[in-house]
Structures are given as structure tokens and as C-alpha cells.
Design a protein around this motif. Structure first.
Motif, PDB file in Angstrom:
ATOM      1  N   PRO A 195       0.614  -1.579   0.200  1.00  0.00           N
ATOM      2  CA  PRO A 195       0.475   0.068   0.472  1.00  0.00           C
ATOM      3  C   PRO A 195       0.881   1.798   0.166  1.00  0.00           C
ATOM      4  O   PRO A 195       2.349   1.406   0.238  1.00  0.00           O
ATOM      5  CB  PRO A 195      -0.692  -0.187   1.627  1.00  0.00           C
ATOM      6  N   ARG A 196       0.482   1.849  -0.448  1.00  0.00           N
ATOM      7  CA  ARG A 196       0.485   3.973  -0.278  1.00  0.00           C
ATOM      8  C   ARG A 196       0.148   4.374   0.825  1.00  0.00           C
ATOM      9  O   ARG A 196      -0.778   4.719   0.781  1.00  0.00           O
ATOM     10  CB  ARG A 196       0.906   4.638  -1.507  1.00  0.00           C
ATOM     11  N   TRP A 197       1.315   4.963   1.485  1.00  0.00           N
ATOM     12  CA  TRP A 197       0.424   5.378   2.760  1.00  0.00           C
ATOM     13  C   TRP A 197       1.040   7.249   2.372  1.00  0.00           C
ATOM     14  O   TRP A 197       1.074   7.454   1.940  1.00  0.00           O
ATOM     15  CB  TRP A 197       1.377   5.474   4.391  1.00  0.00           C
ATOM     16  N   ARG A 199       2.083  10.867   2.438  1.00  0.00           N
ATOM     17  CA  ARG A 199       3.261  11.262   3.291  1.00  0.00           C
ATOM     18  C   ARG A 199       2.346  12.828   4.604  1.00  0.00           C
ATOM     19  O   ARG A 199       1.317  12.652   4.381  1.00  0.00           O
ATOM     20  CB  ARG A 199       4.035  12.379   2.850  1.00  0.00           C
ATOM     21  N   TYR A 204       0.934  11.666  -1.961  1.00  0.00           N
ATOM     22  CA  TYR A 204       1.074   9.736  -2.247  1.00  0.00           C
ATOM     23  C   TYR A 204       1.935   9.446  -3.041  1.00  0.00           C
ATOM     24  O   TYR A 204       2.519  10.607  -3.625  1.00  0.00           O
ATOM     25  CB  TYR A 204       0.085   9.338  -2.550  1.00  0.00           C
ATOM     26  N   PRO A 205       2.869   9.107  -2.701  1.00  0.00           N
ATOM     27  CA  PRO A 205       4.332   8.480  -2.995  1.00  0.00           C
ATOM     28  C   PRO A 205       3.969   7.201  -4.032  1.00  0.00           C
ATOM     29  O   PRO A 205       2.629   6.637  -4.520  1.00  0.00           O
ATOM     30  CB  PRO A 205       5.357   8.007  -2.612  1.00  0.00           C
ATOM     31  N   ASP A 206       4.339   7.335  -5.374  1.00  0.00           N
ATOM     32  CA  ASP A 206       4.733   7.249  -7.185  1.00  0.00           C
ATOM     33  C   ASP A 206       3.892   5.670  -6.502  1.00  0.00           C
ATOM     34  O   ASP A 206       5.056   5.309  -5.399  1.00  0.00           O
ATOM     35  CB  ASP A 206       5.324   7.868  -8.024  1.00  0.00           C
ATOM     36  N   GLY A 207       3.456   4.943  -7.425  1.00  0.00           N
ATOM     37  CA  GLY A 207       3.480   3.134  -7.523  1.00  0.00           C
ATOM     38  C   GLY A 207       2.192   2.681  -7.517  1.00  0.00           C
ATOM     39  O   GLY A 207       1.053   3.400  -7.433  1.00  0.00           O
ATOM     40  N   GLY A 209       0.787   0.269  -5.807  1.00  0.00           N
ATOM     41  CA  GLY A 209      -0.242  -0.295  -4.636  1.00  0.00           C
ATOM     42  C   GLY A 209      -1.226   0.874  -4.384  1.00  0.00           C
ATOM     43  O   GLY A 209      -1.165   2.223  -4.819  1.00  0.00           O
ATOM     44  N   ARG A 211      -3.870   3.266  -2.614  1.00  0.00           N
ATOM     45  CA  ARG A 211      -3.707   4.502  -1.153  1.00  0.00           C
ATOM     46  C   ARG A 211      -4.547   4.295  -0.376  1.00  0.00           C
ATOM     47  O   ARG A 211      -5.465   3.793  -0.572  1.00  0.00           O
ATOM     48  CB  ARG A 211      -4.294   6.175  -1.988  1.00  0.00           C
TER      49      ARG A 211
END
Length: 279
Positions: A195-197, A199, A204-207, A209, A211
Motif C-alpha cells: 500500500p501507499r500511505w 506523506r 502519496y508516493p508514486d507506485g 499499490g 492508497r
């Protein structure tokens, strides 16, 4: 430098547009431009590169933006702590991540409440990464943080508990019956991205997964086969039968710490820390 000037500069540096920054500050644009020019003259450096098409930060401007944010956070924290210290109702605000260190937190609150000079403890349950922010900006007096996920630089801390990590998978997954897996194997699960948590600034960070913002949302996504998660081993007790848990052999050890501002002179905070270390 004045606090007012730092607020002006941060607004311009974040917006990279004088008009939007002026609107954000509820002021006219000409005095804002003059204030930034005066700040540059006083410092003897160029903070912003301006042309007809865009505004960009110079290296000096990037340094000032970082330092100014820390300074403004410290000023806001001082204001909040001072107001709370002067309030009639005394107490301690403790921030911690929702769902984490639940058993430790329960024991800590019970043990501290039994102390003869105990005061009321307000527990603020936060999302991932939020506890650190609340402690830094003065909304909390003390916090339970988790290295390496939370930054403890600038705080006084005492280590309370260390534990290994596990990967949480949907029940029936091909890795569910393995005695252990590696982080490389977890990262290679393209069908179950991590998952992306968010900041601290809400982005949210790229990726690949999904949110996520809280533990409930994450566990449901895992049940649906949309994600996996690497979490401290103690969270195993909060999972349901439709989850599988496998130890991650090379995941970093997670250490729960109790943290507080180094300049704190609160006896209640000191007593709470003392109780936590005794436990």
C-alpha cells in the motif's frame, strides 16, 4: 529575519506564483513582492529566479524553505504548548498510531493511572506517520513512535519494545504456508502490491499499490486480494481468519519508543516516561 517574512517566503516558494501566494496570505501582491526583495537584500542571496514564464527556487531558496518550515513549526508548537500550559485543565496529550502497540498502551495507561500524582491522559489515535507530526508541532506532549517508520531526530526517546515483522496476505495465497519469506519476494508480488500511505503534506508516493489511510481500509483490501502489507508481528492478534501471516526474514526490526520534546519540563510527561520504561 522576522516570522512574518518567513511566512511570506514559504507561501511564495510553495506556490511558485506571487499572485496565488498573495491570495493565500490574504494580501495584495505588490507588498508581498517588496517583502521578498527586501529579504533577499538582507540575506545577500537570490532566493527566487524570476522570468516572464515561471518562478523557480535557487539552491539558497531551497535551503531557506526547508529551514523556514522547521522554524514556523517550532513557533506554532511553542504557541500551542504555552496555551495548554496556561489552561485550567491540566493533563497530557499522548499521540500514537491507531492499532499499533495496543497491549503496551493499555498497560501503560493503567500503570500510570495508579500513580499518586497521575493526571488525565488524552490519547490521540493517528494514521501512519501522524504521531511524529503532532509531537513536533505541539499538539501532543508525548508519543509512541516506531522506528524505522517514524523519525525520532530532535526528540528525547526511550526504547520500549522491539519486534520482527510479518507480511499479511489473503488466506489461501500461494505463499501463505511458507515458514518465512524475504522482502525481495514480497516486493515481487505484482498481484498484491504494497500500500501507499500519505506523506505529512497529504500527498502519496508514486507506485502501483492502492492508497490507504487507516488499518481498517488496509485489512479489507488485503481480504479482497488487492494488496499485502509488511507490519510488526504484534499486529497479528488484530487480524481475521481471512488473512494469512508469514514472517519476513530480512525485514527491519521495529522498535517502539516513547518520545518527547527535549526541552519539556512537564512533571506529568516525566512520570509517564518513567512508568513506560519501568514496564
Amino acid at each position: 529575519m522576522e516570522i512574518r517574512e518567513l511566512r511570506y517566503f514559504v507561501a511564495v516558494a510553495e506556490e511558485l506564483h506571487f499572485g496565488r501566494a498573495a491570495q493565500r496570505l490574504a494580501m495584495a501582491q505588490p507588498p508581498l513582492s517588496r517583502a521578498i526583495q527586501q529579504l533577499e537584500r538582507r540575506l545577500g542571496v537570490v532566493l527566487l529566479q524570476r522570468n516572464s514564464r515561471a518562478i523557480t527556487l535557487t539552491e539558497a531558496g531551497s535551503v531557506l524553505l526547508r529551514e523556514a518550515r522547521f522554524t514556523l513549526e517550532a513557533v506554532e508548537a511553542a504557541e500551542r504548548r504555552t496555551r495548554r500550559a496556561g489552561a485550567e485543565r491540566s493533563g497530557v496529550v499522548l499521540a500514537t498510531k491507531a492499532g499499533a502497540s495496543s497491549e503496551l498502551l493499555s498497560k501503560l495507561l493503567d500503570a500510570y493511572a495508579a500513580e499518586p500524582d497521575a493526571v488525565a491522559v488524552e490519547v490521540v489515535l493517528c494514521g501512519p506517520g501522524e504521531s511524529e507530526g503532532l509531537l513536533r508541532d505541539g499538539r501532543a506532549d508525548v508519543a509512541l513512535l516506531h522506528r524505522p517508520y517514524d523519525a525520532t531526530t530532535g526528540f528525547d526517546t526511550e526504547d520500549l519494545h522491539s519486534e520482527t515483522q510479518v507480511v499479511v496476505l489473503p488466506a489461501g495465497h500461494v505463499l501463505a504456508n511458507r515458514p518465512h519469506v524475504s522482502m525481495a519476494e514480497v516486493m515481487a508480488l505484482t498481484d498484491l502490491p504494497l500500500p501507499r500511505w500519505p506523506r505529512r503534506d497529504g500527498s502519496y508516493p508514486d507506485g502501483p499499490g492502492p492508497r490507504v489511510r487507516d488499518h481498517t481500509q488496509l485489512t479489507q483490501l488485503i481480504t479482497l486480494g488487492r494488496a499485502c502489507a509488511v507490519v510488526p508481528e504484534s499486529l497479528r492478534a488484530q487480524l481475521r481468519d481471512d488473512h494469512a501471516v508469514v514472517p519476513v526474514s530480512d525485514a527491519p526490526i521495529v522498535t517502539t519508543v516513547i518520545a518527547w520534546p527535549p526541552h519539556s519540563r512537564s512533571r506529568a510527561v516525566a512520570d509517564l516516561v518513567r512508568t513506560a520504561t519501568r514496564l
